[in-house]
Design a protein around this motif. Structure first.
Motif, PDB file in Angstrom:
ATOM      1  N   THR A   2       1.409  -8.213  -3.047  1.00  0.00           N
ATOM      2  CA  THR A   2       0.807  -6.932  -3.410  1.00  0.00           C
ATOM      3  C   THR A   2       1.780  -5.808  -3.095  1.00  0.00           C
ATOM      4  OG1 THR A   2      -1.208  -5.613  -3.233  1.00  0.00           O
ATOM      5  CG2 THR A   2      -0.325  -6.513  -1.167  1.00  0.00           C
ATOM      6  N   THR A   3       1.362  -4.608  -3.454  1.00  0.00           N
ATOM      7  CA  THR A   3       2.130  -3.409  -3.134  1.00  0.00           C
ATOM      8  C   THR A   3       1.510  -2.759  -1.899  1.00  0.00           C
ATOM      9  OG1 THR A   3       2.672  -3.099  -5.458  1.00  0.00           O
ATOM     10  CG2 THR A   3       2.924  -1.186  -4.020  1.00  0.00           C
ATOM     11  N   THR A   4       2.334  -2.373  -0.954  1.00  0.00           N
ATOM     12  CA  THR A   4       1.851  -1.746   0.278  1.00  0.00           C
ATOM     13  C   THR A   4       1.397  -0.320  -0.011  1.00  0.00           C
ATOM     14  OG1 THR A   4       4.034  -0.922   0.865  1.00  0.00           O
ATOM     15  CG2 THR A   4       3.447  -3.131   1.654  1.00  0.00           C
ATOM     16  N   PRO A   5       0.631   0.296   0.884  1.00  0.00           N
ATOM     17  CA  PRO A   5       0.182   1.677   0.659  1.00  0.00           C
ATOM     18  C   PRO A   5       1.330   2.667   0.445  1.00  0.00           C
ATOM     19  CG  PRO A   5      -1.079   0.690   2.433  1.00  0.00           C
ATOM     20  CD  PRO A   5       0.026  -0.289   2.087  1.00  0.00           C
ATOM     21  N   ASP A   6       2.516   2.360   0.985  1.00  0.00           N
ATOM     22  CA  ASP A   6       3.655   3.267   0.798  1.00  0.00           C
ATOM     23  C   ASP A   6       4.541   2.865  -0.382  1.00  0.00           C
ATOM     24  OD1 ASP A   6       4.561   1.008   2.133  1.00  0.00           O
ATOM     25  OD2 ASP A   6       5.644   2.095   3.688  1.00  0.00           O
ATOM     26  N   LYS A  20      13.284 -10.645   8.301  1.00  0.00           N
ATOM     27  CA  LYS A  20      12.561 -10.166   7.120  1.00  0.00           C
ATOM     28  C   LYS A  20      11.602  -9.057   7.525  1.00  0.00           C
ATOM     29  CE  LYS A  20      12.600 -14.584   4.652  1.00  0.00           C
ATOM     30  NZ  LYS A  20      11.760 -15.591   3.991  1.00  0.00           N
ATOM     31  N   TRP A  21      11.392  -8.094   6.602  1.00  0.00           N
ATOM     32  CA  TRP A  21      10.443  -7.007   6.833  1.00  0.00           C
ATOM     33  C   TRP A  21       9.055  -7.393   6.334  1.00  0.00           C
ATOM     34  CZ3 TRP A  21      11.115  -2.899   9.795  1.00  0.00           C
ATOM     35  CH2 TRP A  21      12.410  -2.508  10.107  1.00  0.00           C
ATOM     36  N   TYR A  22       8.039  -7.130   7.168  1.00  0.00           N
ATOM     37  CA  TYR A  22       6.644  -7.406   6.834  1.00  0.00           C
ATOM     38  C   TYR A  22       5.824  -6.145   7.091  1.00  0.00           C
ATOM     39  CZ  TYR A  22       8.039 -12.310   7.101  1.00  0.00           C
ATOM     40  OH  TYR A  22       8.660 -13.514   6.906  1.00  0.00           O
ATOM     41  N   CYS A  23       4.778  -5.953   6.294  1.00  0.00           N
ATOM     42  CA  CYS A  23       3.889  -4.809   6.471  1.00  0.00           C
ATOM     43  C   CYS A  23       2.491  -5.317   6.837  1.00  0.00           C
ATOM     44  CB  CYS A  23       3.820  -3.979   5.189  1.00  0.00           C
ATOM     45  SG  CYS A  23       2.863  -2.454   5.386  1.00  0.00           S
ATOM     46  N   ASP A  47       5.256 -14.830   0.505  1.00  0.00           N
ATOM     47  CA  ASP A  47       5.372 -15.107   1.939  1.00  0.00           C
ATOM     48  C   ASP A  47       5.079 -13.871   2.782  1.00  0.00           C
ATOM     49  OD1 ASP A  47       7.620 -13.568   1.423  1.00  0.00           O
ATOM     50  OD2 ASP A  47       9.013 -14.915   2.446  1.00  0.00           O
ATOM     51  N   GLY A  48       4.755 -12.754   2.125  1.00  0.00           N
ATOM     52  CA  GLY A  48       4.441 -11.511   2.818  1.00  0.00           C
ATOM     53  C   GLY A  48       5.646 -10.635   3.087  1.00  0.00           C
ATOM     54  N   ALA A  49       6.847 -11.153   2.879  1.00  0.00           N
ATOM     55  CA  ALA A  49       8.063 -10.379   3.163  1.00  0.00           C
ATOM     56  C   ALA A  49       8.320  -9.368   2.046  1.00  0.00           C
ATOM     57  CB  ALA A  49       9.261 -11.306   3.316  1.00  0.00           C
ATOM     58  N   TRP A  50       8.866  -8.213   2.427  1.00  0.00           N
ATOM     59  CA  TRP A  50       9.267  -7.196   1.465  1.00  0.00           C
ATOM     60  C   TRP A  50      10.324  -7.792   0.552  1.00  0.00           C
ATOM     61  CZ3 TRP A  50      13.811  -3.655   2.554  1.00  0.00           C
ATOM     62  CH2 TRP A  50      14.006  -2.736   1.518  1.00  0.00           C
ATOM     63  N   ASP A  51      10.221  -7.513  -0.752  1.00  0.00           N
ATOM     64  CA  ASP A  51      11.156  -8.101  -1.729  1.00  0.00           C
ATOM     65  C   ASP A  51      12.513  -7.410  -1.755  1.00  0.00           C
ATOM     66  OD1 ASP A  51      10.797  -5.745  -3.176  1.00  0.00           O
ATOM     67  OD2 ASP A  51       9.731  -6.708  -4.834  1.00  0.00           O
TER      68      ASP A  51
END
Length: 132
Positions: free
Chosen positions: A109-113, A90-93, A120-124
């Protein structure tokens, strides 16, 4: 100190046991604990040491935030991750800016990019800026 035997591995062919390397940090005659900003290999990184002075690796929950500390012995074992990382499929920021809780994982939340991270913090998996 309690020994975590879950990390011990047995090699039946060689009939030997192996354990991960434990790293301790000593500062001014005593064991360091908490976050430490250290230079190694020409760069500075944040590392976390527990109350026994042992370096932490992998997931760390600290003061309401979640961090990931490099578990790989690649010259920067224990270094705090920042930016995007693929962890266990999984991708995490993780925050990149010092002074803004650097290294904390983005959650719900939405990341700065512009990418969305779930509970769970993983990119959707959706493109940046997509809604719904």
């Amino acid at each position: 100190m309690k020994l975590d035997l879950s990390k011990v591995k047995f090699d039946p062919a060689a009939k030997t046991f192996s354990m991960p390397t434990l790293y301790r940090l000593w500062v001014g005659g005593g064991q360091a604990a908490g976050w430490q900003y250290l230079q190694f290999g020409g760069r500075y990184d944040w590392y976390y040491f527990n109350e026994s002075g042992l370096m932490h690796t992998g997931w760390l929950d600290y003061n309401g935030s979640r961090y990931y500390l490099n578990p790989v012995s690649d010259g920067w074992k224990g270094a705090m991750f920042t930016g995007w990382h693929l962890i266990e499929g999984k991708w995490y920021c993780f925050e990149t800016v010092p002074g803004r809780d650097q290294g904390h994982m983005y959650v719900n939340t939405t990341t700065p990019d512009g990418y969305r991270c779930g509970a769970d913090g993983a990119w959707d998996g959706r493109p940046a800026g997509s809604v719904g």
